[in-house]
Write an enzyme that holds these catalytic residues in place. Structure first.
Site, short mmCIF file in Angstrom:
data_model
loop_
_atom_site.label_atom_id
_atom_site.label_comp_id
_atom_site.label_asym_id
_atom_site.label_seq_id
_atom_site.Cartn_x
_atom_site.Cartn_y
_atom_site.Cartn_z
CD GLU A 71 18.28 29.93 14.58
OE1 GLU A 71 17.61 29.46 13.82
OE2 GLU A 71 19.08 29.55 14.83
CB SER A 72 18.80 26.87 19.77
OG SER A 72 19.90 26.81 18.98
CB CYS A 100 13.71 21.24 15.85
SG CYS A 100 15.04 21.62 14.13
CB ILE A 102 12.60 22.78 9.44
CG1 ILE A 102 11.56 22.01 9.00
CG2 ILE A 102 12.46 23.98 8.59
CD1 ILE A 102 10.42 22.92 9.45
CG HIS A 152 10.15 20.64 13.14
ND1 HIS A 152 10.22 21.58 14.33
CD2 HIS A 152 11.27 20.70 12.71
CE1 HIS A 152 11.13 22.48 14.32
NE2 HIS A 152 11.96 22.02 13.85
CD GLU A 163 6.95 20.72 15.97
OE1 GLU A 163 6.90 19.85 16.12
OE2 GLU A 163 7.35 21.69 15.70
N1 GLN Z 1 18.45 25.49 12.49
C1 GLN Z 1 17.54 25.63 14.59
C2 GLN Z 1 18.48 26.53 15.43
O1 GLN Z 1 19.69 26.18 15.93
C3 GLN Z 1 16.37 25.01 14.63
C4 GLN Z 1 15.80 24.58 14.13
C5 GLN Z 1 14.49 24.41 14.08
O2 GLN Z 1 14.21 24.35 15.21
N2 GLN Z 1 13.96 23.86 12.45
O3 GLN Z 1 18.41 26.61 16.24
#
Ligand code: GLN
Length: 204
Positions: free
Chosen positions: A48-49, A79, A133, A169, A171
């Protein structure tokens, strides 16, 4: 080589597992002193950024991370990691490290199709499975940024100097091609033997 993985939140263990499957050593970056070690590449994982952005500021590692990337440390952001690196976030949200001159759109595929896989061509690698994701995509890139992957007409992978950012992703699949590609970039940035030798010589 030794690859540092930002390990404050998110999917860092999956990157570490993939590196160890490829015979590479990884170290975790959780606090400022972890950044004093020598390493040859840096991975900013998914997660989650907003949470990661807050934690790297609170832990006092934000400036050092940014400096390392700007000084040429080979860096892969996946991501949320891509979002941390992006210079702009669509919708007016404040950027984080802002080292990668692109604009990203967060949660760009909506809730219904938040997670999906696709097989696409990635420059320098070929066809590979891509897992998304709650992914962002790259809305626009500035001069000098190479697009290395698209999916459904959207940019999902970019390369700029020492930085690679992808919305997917690599990984979480069994396919190691993307990490191998990143490790090659890290190896290419290692100082040459002659440089290493001369830096170890006493100055006379
Ligand atoms: N939705 C997440 C974000 O905005 C990113 C999702 C992820 O890293 N799989 O940070």
């Amino acid at each position: 080589m030794k690859i540092a993985v930002l390990a404050v939140q998110g999917a860092f263990a999956e990157h570490e597992k993939m590196l160890s499957d490829l015979g590479e050593e990884s170290i975790e970056i959780r606090k400022k002193s972890d950044l004093e070690q020598d390493f040859d590449g840096l991975i900013l994982p998914g997660g989650e950024s907003t949470v990661m952005g807050k934690l790297i500021r609170e832990l006092g590692i934000f400036d050092c991370l940014r400096e390392k990337i700007e000084n040429g440390m080979p860096t892969l952001g996946t991501c949320a990691g891509l979002i941390l690196m992006a210079k702009n976030i669509a919708g007016g949200e404040s950027p984080h490290l802002a080292t990668l001159p692109v604009t990203v759109k967060r949660n760009a595929y909506g809730r219904q199709i938040g997670s999906f896989t696709a097989t696409e061509h990635v420059s320098g690698i070929g066809e590979m499975p891509l897992t998304f994701i709650r992914a962002p995509y790259v809305e626009s890139v500035e001069k000098g940024v190479d697009v290395i992957a698209t999916a459904g007409g959207k940019i999902v992978g970019v390369k700029y100097k020492n930085q690679i950012g992808v919305a997917f992703h690599p990984e979480v699949t069994k396919n190691t091609a993307f990490h191998e590609y990143f490790l090659k970039m890290c190896a290419a940035c290692l100082p040459s033997d002659t440089e290493q030798l001369s830096s170890n010589l006493p100055s006379l």
